[in-house]
Design an enzyme around this catalytic site. Structure first.
Site, PDB file in Angstrom:
ATOM      1  CE  LYS A  13      -2.120  -1.181   3.879  1.00 56.64           C
ATOM      2  NZ  LYS A  13      -1.470  -2.488   4.160  1.00 56.64           N
ATOM      3  NE  ARG A  88      -5.230  -1.474   9.785  1.00 59.04           N
ATOM      4  CZ  ARG A  88      -4.085  -1.060   9.208  1.00 59.04           C
ATOM      5  NH1 ARG A  88      -4.031   0.085   8.596  1.00 59.04           N
ATOM      6  NH2 ARG A  88      -3.030  -1.817   9.271  1.00 59.04           N
ATOM      7  NE  ARG A 127       7.446  -2.764   6.390  1.00 60.42           N
ATOM      8  CZ  ARG A 127       6.136  -2.638   6.550  1.00 60.42           C
ATOM      9  NH1 ARG A 127       5.402  -2.071   5.611  1.00 60.42           N
ATOM     10  NH2 ARG A 127       5.556  -3.085   7.638  1.00 60.42           N
ATOM     11  NE  ARG A 160       5.511  -0.770  10.362  1.00 60.73           N
ATOM     12  CZ  ARG A 160       4.397  -0.796   9.624  1.00 60.73           C
ATOM     13  NH1 ARG A 160       4.369  -0.159   8.459  1.00 60.73           N
ATOM     14  NH2 ARG A 160       3.324  -1.437  10.037  1.00 60.73           N
ATOM     15  NE  ARG A 171       1.383  -5.209  10.956  1.00 60.05           N
ATOM     16  CZ  ARG A 171       2.560  -5.129  10.332  1.00 60.05           C
ATOM     17  NH1 ARG A 171       3.650  -5.643  10.891  1.00 60.05           N
ATOM     18  NH2 ARG A 171       2.645  -4.539   9.183  1.00 60.05           N
TER      19      ARG A 171
HETATM   20  P1  AP5 Z   1       4.738  -1.674   1.971  1.00 62.54           P
HETATM   21  O1  AP5 Z   1       4.429  -0.816   0.805  1.00 62.54           O
HETATM   22  O2  AP5 Z   1       5.470  -1.089   3.116  1.00 62.54           O
HETATM   23  O3  AP5 Z   1       3.413  -2.453   2.467  1.00 62.54           O
HETATM   24  P2  AP5 Z   1       2.105  -1.920   3.198  1.00 62.54           P
HETATM   25  O4  AP5 Z   1       0.926  -2.535   2.511  1.00 62.54           O
HETATM   26  O5  AP5 Z   1       2.143  -0.441   3.313  1.00 62.54           O
HETATM   27  O6  AP5 Z   1       2.265  -2.665   4.586  1.00 62.54           O
HETATM   28  P3  AP5 Z   1       2.142  -2.120   6.087  1.00 62.54           P
HETATM   29  O7  AP5 Z   1       2.865  -3.097   6.950  1.00 62.54           O
HETATM   30  O8  AP5 Z   1       2.528  -0.692   6.162  1.00 62.54           O
HETATM   31  O9  AP5 Z   1       0.618  -2.275   6.311  1.00 62.54           O
HETATM   32  P4  AP5 Z   1      -0.131  -2.309   7.651  1.00 62.54           P
HETATM   33  O10 AP5 Z   1      -1.510  -2.116   7.179  1.00 62.54           O
HETATM   34  O11 AP5 Z   1       0.094  -3.511   8.453  1.00 62.54           O
HETATM   35  O12 AP5 Z   1       0.553  -1.153   8.515  1.00 62.54           O
HETATM   36  P5  AP5 Z   1       0.115   0.335   8.867  1.00 62.54           P
HETATM   37  O13 AP5 Z   1       1.332   1.141   8.944  1.00 62.54           O
HETATM   38  O14 AP5 Z   1      -0.996   0.770   8.009  1.00 62.54           O
HETATM   39  O15 AP5 Z   1       5.565  -2.946   1.410  1.00 62.54           O
HETATM   40  C1  AP5 Z   1       6.028  -3.970   2.277  1.00 62.54           C
HETATM   41  C2  AP5 Z   1       7.395  -4.456   1.832  1.00 62.54           C
HETATM   42  O16 AP5 Z   1       7.269  -5.120   0.582  1.00 62.54           O
HETATM   43  C3  AP5 Z   1       8.429  -3.338   1.591  1.00 62.54           C
HETATM   44  O17 AP5 Z   1       9.664  -3.819   1.969  1.00 62.54           O
HETATM   45  C4  AP5 Z   1       8.366  -3.092   0.081  1.00 62.54           C
HETATM   46  O18 AP5 Z   1       9.611  -2.620  -0.431  1.00 62.54           O
HETATM   47  C5  AP5 Z   1       8.059  -4.490  -0.446  1.00 62.54           C
HETATM   48  N1  AP5 Z   1       7.217  -4.506  -1.642  1.00 62.54           N
HETATM   49  C6  AP5 Z   1       6.138  -3.711  -1.902  1.00 62.54           C
HETATM   50  N2  AP5 Z   1       5.565  -4.025  -3.085  1.00 62.54           N
HETATM   51  C7  AP5 Z   1       6.304  -5.071  -3.588  1.00 62.54           C
HETATM   52  C8  AP5 Z   1       6.200  -5.861  -4.788  1.00 62.54           C
HETATM   53  N3  AP5 Z   1       5.240  -5.629  -5.692  1.00 62.54           N
HETATM   54  N4  AP5 Z   1       7.091  -6.849  -4.962  1.00 62.54           N
HETATM   55  C9  AP5 Z   1       8.072  -7.083  -4.052  1.00 62.54           C
HETATM   56  N5  AP5 Z   1       8.228  -6.377  -2.908  1.00 62.54           N
HETATM   57  C10 AP5 Z   1       7.336  -5.377  -2.665  1.00 62.54           C
HETATM   58  O19 AP5 Z   1      -0.480   0.143  10.337  1.00 62.54           O
HETATM   59  C11 AP5 Z   1       0.346  -0.175  11.422  1.00 62.54           C
HETATM   60  C12 AP5 Z   1      -0.476  -0.206  12.703  1.00 62.54           C
HETATM   61  O20 AP5 Z   1      -1.041   1.103  12.966  1.00 62.54           O
HETATM   62  C13 AP5 Z   1      -1.679  -1.148  12.696  1.00 62.54           C
HETATM   63  O21 AP5 Z   1      -1.320  -2.471  13.032  1.00 62.54           O
HETATM   64  C14 AP5 Z   1      -2.578  -0.500  13.747  1.00 62.54           C
HETATM   65  O22 AP5 Z   1      -2.124  -0.789  15.049  1.00 62.54           O
HETATM   66  C15 AP5 Z   1      -2.352   0.996  13.496  1.00 62.54           C
HETATM   67  N6  AP5 Z   1      -3.301   1.522  12.497  1.00 62.54           N
HETATM   68  C16 AP5 Z   1      -2.991   2.020  11.262  1.00 62.54           C
HETATM   69  N7  AP5 Z   1      -4.110   2.403  10.605  1.00 62.54           N
HETATM   70  C17 AP5 Z   1      -5.145   2.149  11.443  1.00 62.54           C
HETATM   71  C18 AP5 Z   1      -6.559   2.303  11.321  1.00 62.54           C
HETATM   72  N8  AP5 Z   1      -7.131   2.797  10.213  1.00 62.54           N
HETATM   73  N9  AP5 Z   1      -7.328   1.938  12.372  1.00 62.54           N
HETATM   74  C19 AP5 Z   1      -6.775   1.469  13.522  1.00 62.54           C
HETATM   75  N10 AP5 Z   1      -5.454   1.246  13.681  1.00 62.54           N
HETATM   76  C20 AP5 Z   1      -4.645   1.597  12.651  1.00 62.54           C
HETATM   77 MG    MG Z   2       2.324   0.922   4.911  1.00 62.99          MG
END
Ligand code: AP5
Ligand code: MG
Ligand code: ZN
Length: 216
Positions: A13, A88, A127, A160, A171
């Site tokens: 994402k 979410r 990552r 992270r 997660r």
């Molecule tokens: P990356 O682009 O970083 O993936 P991502 O989908 O952004 O994954 P996240 O871990 O950030 O998602 P998440 O939803 O768990 O975390 P968030 O920060 O939102 O890519 C991942 C890796 O793969 C990278 O190394 C990249 O280089 C590689 N990659 C990407 N595309 C690729 C491809 N096509 N091929 C190969 N490699 C690739 O949330 C964290 C925490 O915050 C949650 O657990 C929760 O506690 C809280 N939180 C956040 N939002 C909310 C909400 N709306 N409500 C309540 N709590 C929330």
């Molecule tokens: Mg992310």
């Protein structure tokens, strides 16, 4: 244009949002990034979110929704946002629709980036992200030009704390239980596009731009 990127942890994402926002001139609103920035500054919001993030659980809706509503009320969001990691769950999706509706706007498209579980785990374990601008890198598939340093801003890269195996499992569980139902929510509104996220970053981006340009 207001777009939601949906996908499991590690689906790409943030990676895709970085590419798309520049191409389509949208503001990237990523709730995880906002919480991590608040936590780094030790603000009350960051401290409130900390224990949930460490466990891989959702931060309570009231806190999350208020943070997003404040963000989208800022002037730079006028021409449109790319939502990453929000909504979410159904409560958040409905709150977002209501808030946008009050401004005479709506979500134009929700793009679900689909990636198999074993690939998600592989991506998250390799990552590294930038401490300053949050750009994600991967040691194998998208390494930085200089080890440990962000290509964009020179910031320090780190892993992270919620990318450990136990929290990743939690997660993923939360994603399937709470976030998957909103895929249907957008499908019923005829706003859903599904993209195969298990291909090169540039191929996924190309597909995503095609889908988004088609709605203009
Ligand atoms: P990356 O682009 O970083 O993936 P991502 O989908 O952004 O994954 P996240 O871990 O950030 O998602 P998440 O939803 O768990 O975390 P968030 O920060 O939102 O890519 C991942 C890796 O793969 C990278 O190394 C990249 O280089 C590689 N990659 C990407 N595309 C690729 C491809 N096509 N091929 C190969 N490699 C690739 O949330 C964290 C925490 O915050 C949650 O657990 C929760 O506690 C809280 N939180 C956040 N939002 C909310 C909400 N709306 N409500 C309540 N709590 C929330
Ligand atoms: Mg992310
Ligand atoms: Zn950076």
């Amino acid at each position: 244009m207001n777009i939601v990127i949906l996908g499991a942890p590690g689906a790409g994402k943030g990676t895709q949002a970085d590419i798309i926002m520049e191409k389509l001139h949208l503001v990237h609103v990523a709730t995880g990034d906002l919480f991590r920035q608040a936590l780094a500054k030790e603000t009350p919001l960051g401290l409130q979110a900390k224990s949930y993030m460490e466990k891989g659980l959702l931060v309570p809706d009231k806190v999350t929704i208020n943070m997003v509503l404040e963000r989208i009320a800022q002037p730079d969001c006028i021409s449109g946002c790319l939502f990453d990691g929000f909504p979410r769950n159904l409560g958040q999706a409905k709150a977002l629709d209501k808030a946008l509706g009050e401004q005479g706007k709506a979500i134009d498209k929700a793009v679900y980036v689909m990636v198999p579980d074993e690939e998600l785990v592989r991506r998250l374990s390799g990552r590294w992200i930038c401490r300053s601008c949050q750009t994600p890198y991967h040691m194998v598939s998208s390494p930085p030009r200089e080890p440990g340093k962000c290509d964009k801003c020179g910031g320090e890269l780190y892993q992270r704390s919620d990318d450990n195996e136990k929290t990743v499992r939690e997660r993923l569980k939360v994603f399937f239980a709470e976030t998957v139902p909103i895929i249907n929510y957008y499908k019923k509104q005829d706003k859903l596009a599904e993209i195969d996220g298990n291909q090169d970053i540039s191929r996924v981006a190309k597909k995503m731009v095609e889908v988004l340009q088609a709605i203009k």
